[in-house]
Design a protein around this motif. Structure first.
Motif, short mmCIF file in Angstrom:
data_model
loop_
_atom_site.label_atom_id
_atom_site.label_comp_id
_atom_site.label_asym_id
_atom_site.label_seq_id
_atom_site.Cartn_x
_atom_site.Cartn_y
_atom_site.Cartn_z
N LYS A 20 0.83 -1.20 0.00
CA LYS A 20 0.00 0.00 0.00
C LYS A 20 0.86 1.26 0.00
O LYS A 20 0.56 2.22 -0.70
CB LYS A 20 -0.92 0.03 1.23
N GLN A 21 1.93 1.23 0.78
CA GLN A 21 2.82 2.39 0.81
C GLN A 21 3.45 2.64 -0.56
O GLN A 21 3.53 3.77 -1.03
CB GLN A 21 3.91 2.20 1.86
N GLU A 30 -1.11 10.28 -0.30
CA GLU A 30 -0.61 10.26 1.09
C GLU A 30 -1.51 9.43 1.99
O GLU A 30 -1.03 8.79 2.93
CB GLU A 30 -0.49 11.69 1.62
N LYS A 31 -2.80 9.41 1.68
CA LYS A 31 -3.74 8.61 2.47
C LYS A 31 -3.38 7.13 2.38
O LYS A 31 -3.32 6.44 3.40
CB LYS A 31 -5.17 8.84 1.98
N LEU A 32 -3.13 6.64 1.18
CA LEU A 32 -2.79 5.23 0.98
C LEU A 32 -1.44 4.91 1.64
O LEU A 32 -1.27 3.85 2.23
CB LEU A 32 -2.77 4.88 -0.50
N GLN A 33 -0.51 5.84 1.54
CA GLN A 33 0.78 5.65 2.20
C GLN A 33 0.60 5.54 3.71
O GLN A 33 1.20 4.67 4.37
CB GLN A 33 1.73 6.82 1.89
N GLY A 34 -0.24 6.40 4.27
CA GLY A 34 -0.50 6.36 5.70
C GLY A 34 -1.17 5.07 6.14
O GLY A 34 -0.81 4.47 7.16
N GLY A 36 -0.97 2.26 4.63
CA GLY A 36 0.03 1.21 4.52
C GLY A 36 0.98 1.18 5.70
O GLY A 36 1.32 0.11 6.21
N ALA A 37 1.40 2.36 6.14
CA ALA A 37 2.31 2.44 7.28
C ALA A 37 1.65 1.89 8.54
O ALA A 37 2.27 1.15 9.31
CB ALA A 37 2.75 3.88 7.50
N ILE A 38 0.37 2.22 8.72
CA ILE A 38 -0.37 1.72 9.89
C ILE A 38 -0.52 0.21 9.82
O ILE A 38 -0.31 -0.49 10.82
CB ILE A 38 -1.75 2.42 9.99
N GLN A 39 -0.85 -0.31 8.64
CA GLN A 39 -1.04 -1.76 8.50
C GLN A 39 0.29 -2.50 8.70
O GLN A 39 0.32 -3.56 9.31
CB GLN A 39 -1.64 -2.09 7.14
N GLU A 40 1.37 -1.93 8.20
CA GLU A 40 2.68 -2.55 8.40
C GLU A 40 3.03 -2.59 9.88
O GLU A 40 3.52 -3.60 10.40
CB GLU A 40 3.75 -1.80 7.62
N LEU A 41 2.76 -1.50 10.57
CA LEU A 41 3.04 -1.43 12.01
C LEU A 41 2.19 -2.45 12.78
O LEU A 41 2.67 -3.11 13.70
CB LEU A 41 2.79 -0.02 12.53
N LYS A 42 0.93 -2.59 12.36
CA LYS A 42 0.04 -3.58 12.98
C LYS A 42 0.63 -4.98 12.79
O LYS A 42 0.64 -5.79 13.72
CB LYS A 42 -1.35 -3.52 12.34
N GLY A 43 1.14 -5.26 11.60
CA GLY A 43 1.75 -6.56 11.32
C GLY A 43 2.96 -6.82 12.19
O GLY A 43 3.15 -7.93 12.70
#
Length: 71
Positions: A20-21, A30-34, A36-43
């Motif tokens: 996504k990022q 920027e929304k999709l990047q954000g 993606g960053a949140i989902q990666e951190l969740k992972g």
């Protein structure tokens, strides 16, 4: 949830988050990047939880084995 399940879900979320990022960066979102960053951190959190569960289970198994050996 077991440690293996947590690790699998964590790995999937990290991969999707990174994708996504990358897509967000490519299309200028920027929304999709954000997201993606949140989902990666969740992972990463899910992977850490799986590791902690596994370490706890291993420690408990070793303690039980040591107790049984003494009996």
């Amino acid at each position: 949830m077991g440690s293996t399940t947590d690790k699998i879900k964590g790995t999937v979320n990290e991969a999707i988050g990174k994708a996504k990022q990358g897509i967000g960066e490519a299309v200028g979102s920027e929304k999709l990047q954000g997201e993606g960053a949140i989902q990666e951190l969740k992972g990463k959190g899910q992977n850490a939880l799986g590791d902690a569960k596994e370490a706890t289970k291993d420690a408990a198994d070793k303690a039980a084995a040591a107790i049984n050996k003494k009996l």
